[in-house]
Design an enzyme around this catalytic site. Structure first.
Site, PDB file in Angstrom:
ATOM      1  N   GLY A   1      -0.948   4.059  -2.994  1.00  0.00           N
ATOM      2  CA  GLY A   1      -2.083   4.533  -3.797  1.00  0.00           C
ATOM      3  C   GLY A   1      -1.785   5.841  -4.498  1.00  0.00           C
TER       4      GLY A   1
ATOM      5  CG  ASP B   1       6.371   2.393   0.875  1.00  0.00           C
ATOM      6  OD1 ASP B   1       5.367   2.888   0.349  1.00  0.00           O
ATOM      7  OD2 ASP B   1       6.309   1.486   1.741  1.00  0.00           O
TER       8      ASP B   1
ATOM      9  CB  SER C   1      -5.072  -6.136   0.078  1.00  0.00           C
ATOM     10  OG  SER C   1      -4.005  -5.640   0.866  1.00  0.00           O
TER      11      SER C   1
ATOM     12  CD  GLN D   1      -8.799  -1.103  -4.138  1.00  0.00           C
ATOM     13  OE1 GLN D   1      -7.693  -0.782  -3.717  1.00  0.00           O
ATOM     14  NE2 GLN D   1      -9.927  -0.563  -3.686  1.00  0.00           N
ATOM     15  NE  ARG D   2      -4.963   1.129  -1.722  1.00  0.00           N
ATOM     16  CZ  ARG D   2      -4.869  -0.130  -1.297  1.00  0.00           C
ATOM     17  NH1 ARG D   2      -5.525  -1.095  -1.904  1.00  0.00           N
ATOM     18  NH2 ARG D   2      -4.099  -0.456  -0.274  1.00  0.00           N
TER      19      ARG D   2
ATOM     20  CG  ASP E   1      -0.825   4.897   4.987  1.00  0.00           C
ATOM     21  OD1 ASP E   1       0.051   5.086   5.839  1.00  0.00           O
ATOM     22  OD2 ASP E   1      -1.145   3.766   4.573  1.00  0.00           O
TER      23      ASP E   1
ATOM     24  CB  CYS F   1      -2.149  27.570   8.986  1.00  0.00           C
ATOM     25  SG  CYS F   1      -0.656  28.552   9.081  1.00  0.00           S
TER      26      CYS F   1
ATOM     27  CB  CYS G   1      -6.851   3.635   2.906  1.00  0.00           C
ATOM     28  SG  CYS G   1      -6.828   5.329   2.294  1.00  0.00           S
TER      29      CYS G   1
ATOM     30  CB  CYS H   1       0.105  28.774  12.649  1.00  0.00           C
ATOM     31  SG  CYS H   1       0.972  27.258  12.194  1.00  0.00           S
TER      32      CYS H   1
END
Lengths: 86, 274
Positions: free
Chosen positions: B40, B61, B68, B71-72, B129, B176, B190, B247
């Site tokens: 996306g 990737d 599916s 769509q984006r 993601d 942080c 998603c 941190c």
């Protein structure tokens, strides 16, 4: 004292009944902290990614100790990690 | 570097900008950016960075194009269903700009390959993601002193930030702001929570702009800022965030000294890009 709580995105479901849109005015104990308000709303701390008091960012290590004042506004957002990949 | 005639015409609208000019365009052509996730966010990122003439684009990737996704994920086409997303992205970019060298990494980003991958690039753009990958990328960027431009989307919301905590000054890291990944299942992905497709375009395009700004060294960096997009409310909020002295990664008494905690986490749950 009263604190306005604004909860965004997926957090809005933790607002009490009668909340308008993303915000509600809560009656809280004097000396309440952001983490105390999370507990009051049964809101898991892991959900609270970003915490703002009167529009100013509050880092994670300050959220337990920061004392809120009457009429403060506490705004919170959840973390998101999506990339729209799967 | 000398431009040929076709490059002068191709990049004319960049070159005419005083903030870019021939020098800036040459810088883009010599830049190397790694995009994590060709989905996306990765789609508009890769398309705009390729069109802009970023000379080397790595894309990591391990997934294949499915129905599916379309769509984006506008870099992929129906005709490429079933092909690896890296290969599909490479084909799309080749049709746009042959100045760009695409390096496909058809694999998952893991604790074992992350430092080697990042070493070859000037900047990393995170369009992954899941939280585990985002923390791995943040920590590896910190240790390799690589600028990170990070986008995230879910349902009707987007978040955008730049991290360069390896530099002095108010340059917080992702840790942080957010200490550790939430327990699995707490925040939907998603796939579980849904995503309005065009939001991937909005946030991915903003992310591409921030990448170009960082490469060119122009304008105000988003480091130390978080940009939040609420599509339903049609609002953008810019929040100033600060380095947290507590941190665990870049604070005064940092406890994270290497990537070993990701190795332990990976034993529980594989760190996937897709």
């Amino acid at each position: 004292m009263k604190v306005t709580v604004k909860l965004f995105a997926l957090l809005s479901r933790y607002l009490p009944p009668g909340a308008s849109k993303n915000q509600a005015v809560l009656e809280v104990d004097e000396g309440a902290t952001p983490t105390a308000i999370m507990s009051q709303l049964n809101l898991p701390r892991e959900y609270c990614h970003l915490v703002l008091v009167n529009g100013v960012y509050l880092e994670p290590s300050a959220r337990e100790a920061h004392i809120l004042n009457d009429n403060d506004t506490l705004a919170m957002w959840p973390p998101i990690a999506g990339g729209g990949n799967a | 570097m000398d431009f040929n005639e076709s490059q002068i015409e191709r990049y004319a609208r960049h070159i005419i900008l005083p903030e870019v000019g021939g020098t800036g365009q040459a810088k883009l052509l010599q830049s190397k950016v790694l995009v994590v996730g060709a989905g996306g966010l990765g789609s508009p990122l890769l398309l705009y960075l390729a069109a802009a003439g970023v000379g080397t684009l790595g894309v990591i990737d391990d997934d294949a194009v499915s129905l599916s996704n379309l769509q984006r994920q506008i870099i992929h086409k129906t005709a490429r269903l079933g092909t690896p997303k890296t290969e599909s992205a490479l084909g799309a970019i080749a049709e746009i700009n042959s100045d760009v060298t695409v390096i496909p990494h058809t694999e998952r980003l893991t604790v074992d390959n992350v430092m080697a991958r990042f070493a070859d690039y000037d900047l990393v753009a995170d369009g992954s993601d899941n939280f585990a990958t985002r923390f791995l990328i943040n920590d590896a960027c910190y240790f390799s002193k690589t600028t990170l431009v990070s986008g995230a989307i879910l349902r009707f919301d987007g978040q955008l930030a730049t991290f360069k905590a390896h530099l002095e000054g108010n340059n917080p890291s992702y840790r942080c702001i957010f200490r550790e990944p939430p327990p699995p299942g707490l925040i939907p992905s998603c796939a579980e929570g849904g995503i309005l497709g065009a939001i991937a375009g909005t946030v991915g395009s903003l992310q591409a702009t921030e990448v170009l700004k960082e490469l060119l060294g122009i304008g105000d960096s988003l480091s130390g800022q978080l940009l939040i997009y609420d599509a339903l409310g049609a609002t953008f909020r810019q929040i100033r965030v600060k380095r947290d002295p507590m941190c665990p990664l870049c604070g005064e008494n940092a406890t994270i000294k290497d990537l070993s905690l990701h190795r332990a986490a990976a034993q529980d749950e594989p760190c996937a890009v897709s």
